[in-house]
Design an enzyme around this catalytic site. Structure first.
Site, short mmCIF file in Angstrom:
data_model
loop_
_atom_site.label_atom_id
_atom_site.label_comp_id
_atom_site.label_asym_id
_atom_site.label_seq_id
_atom_site.Cartn_x
_atom_site.Cartn_y
_atom_site.Cartn_z
N CYS A 99 9.59 4.43 -0.90
CA CYS A 99 9.11 4.24 -2.26
C CYS A 99 8.70 5.57 -2.90
CB CYS A 99 7.96 3.22 -2.28
SG CYS A 99 7.62 2.57 -3.93
N HIS A 206 10.07 -1.56 0.60
CA HIS A 206 9.02 -1.42 1.61
C HIS A 206 9.38 -2.19 2.88
CE1 HIS A 206 5.85 0.69 -0.66
NE2 HIS A 206 6.45 0.15 -1.71
N GLU A 208 8.24 -1.93 5.72
CA GLU A 208 7.06 -2.18 6.55
C GLU A 208 6.34 -3.48 6.20
OE1 GLU A 208 5.16 -0.54 2.91
OE2 GLU A 208 7.05 -0.19 3.98
#
Length: 234
Positions: A99, A206, A208
């Site tokens: 990002c 993202h 994660e």
């Protein structure tokens, strides 16, 4: 890994990277921790995490007032992470940009950013609106053939999560686009010429926190993590 500015968000990265692999040890690099950029010298790889907008000066813009701008820029973080990234290049270690990480890396290497996506199209207009409430937006993207990301994801199409209101505009000369959203927003970058260089993979989403969409096992989450860890071990 650079510090996101939020413990909850930072811990998402830690869980995603470590999982059950006891060989993974994470050092947090933060501009607020006694300027610990020297710690990068002890690291075998670097993760440039998400967070607040990069100051426009890093992409040669004097426009510091734009839609959805932060209440205050964090120039100390920008300068700190620029120094950390440049150290990673000197050390020739693998780098993963997520990002804001993608955006800052593109800027450091000579690229620029579109400051706000509001009104450009329906997909990213929705992202902007939801991002104010800290929600991710799910959307599809197309992955270019023959790229590191295509090899990593194992697919030409994927669904990802996004929470961004800016995107890469002019792409740095040393980088190439590896995927686009369906409305042609840049969603990933990597080295154009990979010969003799360590892994560099930058994504606008993202991985994660793709567990929130039950996509933690998909190539655009698990595959990226595993490719990155394998590059470190090699």
């Amino acid at each position: 890994m650079t510090y996101t500015g939020s413990e909850d968000k930072h811990n998402n990265y830690v869980r995603w990277l470590k999982q059950n692999d006891k060989s993974v040890d994470i050092i947090t690099l933060s501009a607020e921790t006694k300027e610990n950029k020297g710690s990068i010298e002890d690291c075998e790889a670097l993760v440039m995490s998400g967070g607040i907008d990069v100051h426009p000066g890093y992409y040669n813009s004097n426009n510091v007032v734009y839609p959805n701008m932060p209440q205050q820029f964090y120039e100390k973080r920008d300068a700190f992470e620029k120094a950390v990234f440049e150290a990673s290049l000197r050390q020739a270690i693998p780098v993963l940009g997520i990002c804001r990480g993608l955006q800052l890396i593109n800027c450091i290497l000579g690229g620029s950013l579109q400051q706000d996506l509001a009104g450009r199209n329906s997909i990213h207009k929705a992202i902007v609106n939801e991002n104010k409430e800290q929600f991710d937006k799910a959307h599809a993207l197309h992955i270019s053939n023959g790229t590191l990301l295509a090899e990593t994801a194992g697919a030409k199409r994927a669904v990802v999560n996004s929470a961004h209101h800016q995107c890469a505009d002019k792409i740095a000369d040393d980088l190439m686009v590896n995927c686009l959203s369906d409305d042609n927003v840049v969603e990933g970058l990597e080295w154009k010429n990979k010969q003799g260089k360590p892994l560099l993979l930058c994504v606008q989403w993202h991985p994660e926190r793709m567990f929130q969409f039950q996509l933690e096992s998909a190539g655009i989450s698990a595959g990226i993590r595993n490719k990155f860890i394998d590059a470190i071990k090699k």
